[in-house]
Design a protein around this motif. Structure first.
Motif, PDB file in Angstrom:
ATOM      1  N   VAL A 179      22.589  -0.757   1.599  1.00  0.00           N
ATOM      2  CA  VAL A 179      21.938  -1.556   0.564  1.00  0.00           C
ATOM      3  C   VAL A 179      20.646  -0.874   0.145  1.00  0.00           C
ATOM      4  CG1 VAL A 179      22.906  -3.749   1.379  1.00  0.00           C
ATOM      5  CG2 VAL A 179      20.727  -2.944   2.310  1.00  0.00           C
ATOM      6  N   SER A 180      20.133  -1.260  -1.010  1.00  0.00           N
ATOM      7  CA  SER A 180      18.848  -0.751  -1.482  1.00  0.00           C
ATOM      8  C   SER A 180      17.749  -1.624  -0.903  1.00  0.00           C
ATOM      9  CB  SER A 180      18.790  -0.776  -3.011  1.00  0.00           C
ATOM     10  OG  SER A 180      19.780   0.075  -3.565  1.00  0.00           O
ATOM     11  N   VAL A 181      16.893  -1.046  -0.077  1.00  0.00           N
ATOM     12  CA  VAL A 181      15.874  -1.809   0.635  1.00  0.00           C
ATOM     13  C   VAL A 181      14.678  -2.074  -0.272  1.00  0.00           C
ATOM     14  CG1 VAL A 181      14.296  -1.829   2.593  1.00  0.00           C
ATOM     15  CG2 VAL A 181      16.604  -0.885   2.857  1.00  0.00           C
ATOM     16  N   ILE A 182      14.342  -3.347  -0.407  1.00  0.00           N
ATOM     17  CA  ILE A 182      13.114  -3.737  -1.109  1.00  0.00           C
ATOM     18  C   ILE A 182      11.970  -3.841  -0.109  1.00  0.00           C
ATOM     19  CG2 ILE A 182      12.004  -5.594  -2.403  1.00  0.00           C
ATOM     20  CD1 ILE A 182      14.722  -6.151  -3.685  1.00  0.00           C
ATOM     21  N   SER A 183      12.201  -4.514   0.994  1.00  0.00           N
ATOM     22  CA  SER A 183      11.226  -4.591   2.089  1.00  0.00           C
ATOM     23  C   SER A 183      11.954  -4.979   3.359  1.00  0.00           C
ATOM     24  CB  SER A 183      10.132  -5.626   1.801  1.00  0.00           C
ATOM     25  OG  SER A 183       9.301  -5.804   2.940  1.00  0.00           O
ATOM     26  N   SER A 184      11.640  -4.279   4.454  1.00  0.00           N
ATOM     27  CA  SER A 184      12.274  -4.585   5.737  1.00  0.00           C
ATOM     28  C   SER A 184      11.484  -5.624   6.532  1.00  0.00           C
ATOM     29  CB  SER A 184      12.414  -3.305   6.571  1.00  0.00           C
ATOM     30  OG  SER A 184      11.134  -2.766   6.882  1.00  0.00           O
ATOM     31  N   HIS A 185      10.361  -6.090   5.994  1.00  0.00           N
ATOM     32  CA  HIS A 185       9.523  -7.062   6.703  1.00  0.00           C
ATOM     33  C   HIS A 185      10.306  -8.353   6.932  1.00  0.00           C
ATOM     34  CE1 HIS A 185       5.931  -9.892   6.963  1.00  0.00           C
ATOM     35  NE2 HIS A 185       5.809  -9.072   7.987  1.00  0.00           N
ATOM     36  N   GLY A 186      10.458  -8.751   8.187  1.00  0.00           N
ATOM     37  CA  GLY A 186      11.180  -9.970   8.529  1.00  0.00           C
ATOM     38  C   GLY A 186      12.665  -9.797   8.726  1.00  0.00           C
ATOM     39  N   ALA A 187      13.168  -8.565   8.609  1.00  0.00           N
ATOM     40  CA  ALA A 187      14.611  -8.341   8.746  1.00  0.00           C
ATOM     41  C   ALA A 187      15.109  -8.717  10.133  1.00  0.00           C
ATOM     42  CB  ALA A 187      14.949  -6.886   8.443  1.00  0.00           C
ATOM     43  N   GLY A 188      14.348  -8.363  11.158  1.00  0.00           N
ATOM     44  CA  GLY A 188      14.757  -8.687  12.522  1.00  0.00           C
ATOM     45  C   GLY A 188      14.852 -10.185  12.746  1.00  0.00           C
ATOM     46  N   LEU A 207       5.070  -0.893   2.858  1.00  0.00           N
ATOM     47  CA  LEU A 207       5.097   0.445   2.267  1.00  0.00           C
ATOM     48  C   LEU A 207       6.164   0.560   1.175  1.00  0.00           C
ATOM     49  CD1 LEU A 207       4.756   2.477   5.583  1.00  0.00           C
ATOM     50  CD2 LEU A 207       2.942   1.664   4.057  1.00  0.00           C
ATOM     51  N   PRO A 208       6.039   1.535   0.287  1.00  0.00           N
ATOM     52  CA  PRO A 208       6.993   1.684  -0.814  1.00  0.00           C
ATOM     53  C   PRO A 208       8.440   1.864  -0.382  1.00  0.00           C
ATOM     54  CG  PRO A 208       5.025   2.990  -1.236  1.00  0.00           C
ATOM     55  CD  PRO A 208       4.905   2.482   0.164  1.00  0.00           C
ATOM     56  N   ASP A 209       8.677   2.441   0.803  1.00  0.00           N
ATOM     57  CA  ASP A 209      10.051   2.654   1.262  1.00  0.00           C
ATOM     58  C   ASP A 209      10.623   1.446   1.989  1.00  0.00           C
ATOM     59  OD1 ASP A 209       8.687   2.659   3.651  1.00  0.00           O
ATOM     60  OD2 ASP A 209       9.348   4.662   4.273  1.00  0.00           O
ATOM     61  N   GLY A 210       9.862   0.356   2.021  1.00  0.00           N
ATOM     62  CA  GLY A 210      10.328  -0.856   2.686  1.00  0.00           C
ATOM     63  C   GLY A 210       9.842  -1.003   4.110  1.00  0.00           C
ATOM     64  N   GLY A 211       9.235   0.031   4.666  1.00  0.00           N
ATOM     65  CA  GLY A 211       8.678  -0.060   6.012  1.00  0.00           C
ATOM     66  C   GLY A 211       7.386  -0.860   6.019  1.00  0.00           C
ATOM     67  N   TYR A 212       6.881  -1.136   7.213  1.00  0.00           N
ATOM     68  CA  TYR A 212       5.643  -1.906   7.296  1.00  0.00           C
ATOM     69  C   TYR A 212       4.989  -1.704   8.655  1.00  0.00           C
ATOM     70  CZ  TYR A 212       7.852  -5.340  10.391  1.00  0.00           C
ATOM     71  OH  TYR A 212       8.465  -5.943  11.460  1.00  0.00           O
ATOM     72  N   GLY A 213       3.728  -2.089   8.740  1.00  0.00           N
ATOM     73  CA  GLY A 213       2.990  -2.165   9.997  1.00  0.00           C
ATOM     74  C   GLY A 213       2.208  -3.462   9.984  1.00  0.00           C
ATOM     75  N   ALA A 214       1.952  -4.055  11.143  1.00  0.00           N
ATOM     76  CA  ALA A 214       1.300  -5.365  11.161  1.00  0.00           C
ATOM     77  C   ALA A 214       0.417  -5.527  12.384  1.00  0.00           C
ATOM     78  CB  ALA A 214       2.350  -6.470  11.126  1.00  0.00           C
ATOM     79  N   HIS A 230      18.711  -9.832   3.391  1.00  0.00           N
ATOM     80  CA  HIS A 230      17.271 -10.086   3.432  1.00  0.00           C
ATOM     81  C   HIS A 230      16.487  -8.895   2.900  1.00  0.00           C
ATOM     82  CE1 HIS A 230      13.542 -11.814   5.178  1.00  0.00           C
ATOM     83  NE2 HIS A 230      13.229 -10.549   5.402  1.00  0.00           N
ATOM     84  N   VAL A 231      16.776  -7.696   3.375  1.00  0.00           N
ATOM     85  CA  VAL A 231      15.986  -6.523   2.989  1.00  0.00           C
ATOM     86  C   VAL A 231      16.239  -6.098   1.556  1.00  0.00           C
ATOM     87  CG1 VAL A 231      15.913  -5.702   5.379  1.00  0.00           C
ATOM     88  CG2 VAL A 231      17.657  -4.793   3.816  1.00  0.00           C
ATOM     89  N   SER A 232      17.384  -6.475   0.989  1.00  0.00           N
ATOM     90  CA  SER A 232      17.745  -6.033  -0.357  1.00  0.00           C
ATOM     91  C   SER A 232      17.518  -7.104  -1.423  1.00  0.00           C
ATOM     92  CB  SER A 232      19.211  -5.583  -0.389  1.00  0.00           C
ATOM     93  OG  SER A 232      20.080  -6.642  -0.015  1.00  0.00           O
ATOM     94  N   ALA A 292       0.840  -1.194   0.000  1.00  0.00           N
ATOM     95  CA  ALA A 292       0.000   0.000   0.000  1.00  0.00           C
ATOM     96  C   ALA A 292       0.875   1.244   0.000  1.00  0.00           C
ATOM     97  CB  ALA A 292      -0.915   0.002   1.225  1.00  0.00           C
ATOM     98  N   PRO A 293       0.316   2.393  -0.428  1.00  0.00           N
ATOM     99  CA  PRO A 293       1.124   3.621  -0.482  1.00  0.00           C
ATOM    100  C   PRO A 293       1.463   4.193   0.882  1.00  0.00           C
ATOM    101  CG  PRO A 293      -1.148   4.084  -1.066  1.00  0.00           C
ATOM    102  CD  PRO A 293      -1.028   2.588  -0.986  1.00  0.00           C
ATOM    103  N   SER A 294       0.648   3.887   1.897  1.00  0.00           N
ATOM    104  CA  SER A 294       0.878   4.395   3.250  1.00  0.00           C
ATOM    105  C   SER A 294       0.030   3.588   4.210  1.00  0.00           C
ATOM    106  CB  SER A 294       0.515   5.884   3.351  1.00  0.00           C
ATOM    107  OG  SER A 294      -0.873   6.058   3.103  1.00  0.00           O
ATOM    108  N   LEU A 295       0.254   3.778   5.504  1.00  0.00           N
ATOM    109  CA  LEU A 295      -0.632   3.180   6.497  1.00  0.00           C
ATOM    110  C   LEU A 295      -1.930   3.976   6.534  1.00  0.00           C
ATOM    111  CD1 LEU A 295       1.846   2.505   9.461  1.00  0.00           C
ATOM    112  CD2 LEU A 295       1.047   0.882   7.732  1.00  0.00           C
ATOM    113  N   PRO A 296      -3.078   3.325   6.571  1.00  0.00           N
ATOM    114  CA  PRO A 296      -4.339   4.080   6.577  1.00  0.00           C
ATOM    115  C   PRO A 296      -4.543   4.851   7.871  1.00  0.00           C
ATOM    116  CG  PRO A 296      -4.749   1.746   6.920  1.00  0.00           C
ATOM    117  CD  PRO A 296      -3.297   1.873   6.586  1.00  0.00           C
TER     118      PRO A 296
END
Length: 304
Positions: free
Chosen positions: A239-248, A102-109, A279-281, A17-21
């Motif tokens: 690195v170029s982040v694709i998604s940070s989901h699961g990085a931890g 999110l487009p910048d690789g961040g996320y909420g869950a 992982h993130v890249s 999604a473009p942002s968190l609602p």
């Protein structure tokens, strides 16, 4: 060499999604995918994939439903080389997570624990040669306390990834050999603001509070860690982040593998940081192809 991961397994629904609602807002998403998840499950898979070609044994103790997501979870663990003989099955549905990427690789869950709350900690066996037991905060505190006590009686060391953040409880805190938290979790444990958290001060205070090795991860700002007396800083890989989901979870899985191999905490965080960076890249569909050799090669660039 043997590692036992005890934790949650979730069936993940991930929406781009473009942002968190905002409250009461509905946003159009661009894609949806379904994945194996849960911090414990992800950490076990990460460790399993990195040890497929050595003698390190990875096992998972968890609780899933007698449903299709539960069947899929067992298959994914086995495919990663993780032993599943201590994964319990109940009629309660397998836990699930809904994440917004999110487009910048961040996320909420948001997670719904489901079968994870039914885990029978008393039924989990921890015996030599188990060297490390890995815990997170997606299981009830009482379950973590029981497992940690069993681990110490068996001569194993205990690593806690205190996520999501909550009070540790004195019985659990006294059993820890290593505590790993991110900026938000560190701030919550210390009663501070995550926005103004000083990583070095946080790692020193947490080590003083809990008497164990501590790692505070700061995302693309690197991490602070302390084993004995002095705190050290490790910058993040660029690195170029694709998604940070699961990085931890990739970080924890790799860190425990390194420690189980007898590496120092300093060497372990370099290896784990490299695993998280890869992982993130790496595109989601290619992450299973990340190898121990690839991670070690990247890790060597942070030790020069």
């Amino acid at each position: 060499m043997s590692i036992l991961v005890v934790g949650a397994i979730h069936h993940d629904v991930i929406v781009d999604a473009p942002s968190l609602p905002r409250l009461d807002e509905t946003l159009p998403g661009s894609a949806v995918r379904y994945a194996f998840g849960g911090k414990g499950g992800n950490q076990a898979v990460a460790a399993g994939r990195l040890t497929k070609h050595d003698k390190t044994s990875i096992s998972m103790a968890a609780c899933v439903g007698s449903d299709a997501p539960g069947d899929q979870a067992l298959d994914i663990l086995a495919d990663a080389g993780v032993a599943t003989n201590q994964v319990q099955r109940v009629e309660t549905p397998t836990g699930m997570s809904v994440a917004i990427s999110l487009p910048d690789g961040g996320y909420g869950a948001v997670i719904v624990s489901g079968s994870n709350q039914k885990l029978d900690a008393d039924a989990i066996a921890i015996t030599p040669p188990t060297q490390w037991v890995v815990l997170q905060n997606e299981l009830p505190l009482a379950a973590n306390e029981t497992i940690a006590e069993k681990a110490k009686r068996a001569g194993a060391r205990v690593l806690l990834n205190a996520a999501p953040a909550r009070p540790l409880g004195s019985d659990l805190a006294g059993q820890l050999d290593c505590l790993v938290v991110n900026r938000v979790e560190a701030a919550d444990l210390l009663g501070l603001s995550a926005k103004t958290l000083d990583g070095k001060a946080a790692v020193l205070q947490l080590a003083a509070n809990y008497g164990c090795a501590v790692i505070v991860t700061l995302g693309d700002q690197g991490l602070w860690f302390i084993d004995l007396d002095s705190a050290e800083f490790l910058p993040a890989h660029e690195v170029s982040v694709i998604s940070s989901h699961g990085a931890g979870d990739a970080f924890i899985g790799a860190l425990t593998v390194a420690l189980c191999r007898g590496q120092s905490l300093a060497a372990g965080v370099r290896y784990a940081s490299a695993a998280a960076a890869m992982h993130v890249s790496t595109p989601v569909e290619e992450r299973a192809l990340i190898t121990d050799e690839m991670v070690q090669t990247l890790a060597q660039t942070s030790s020069r």
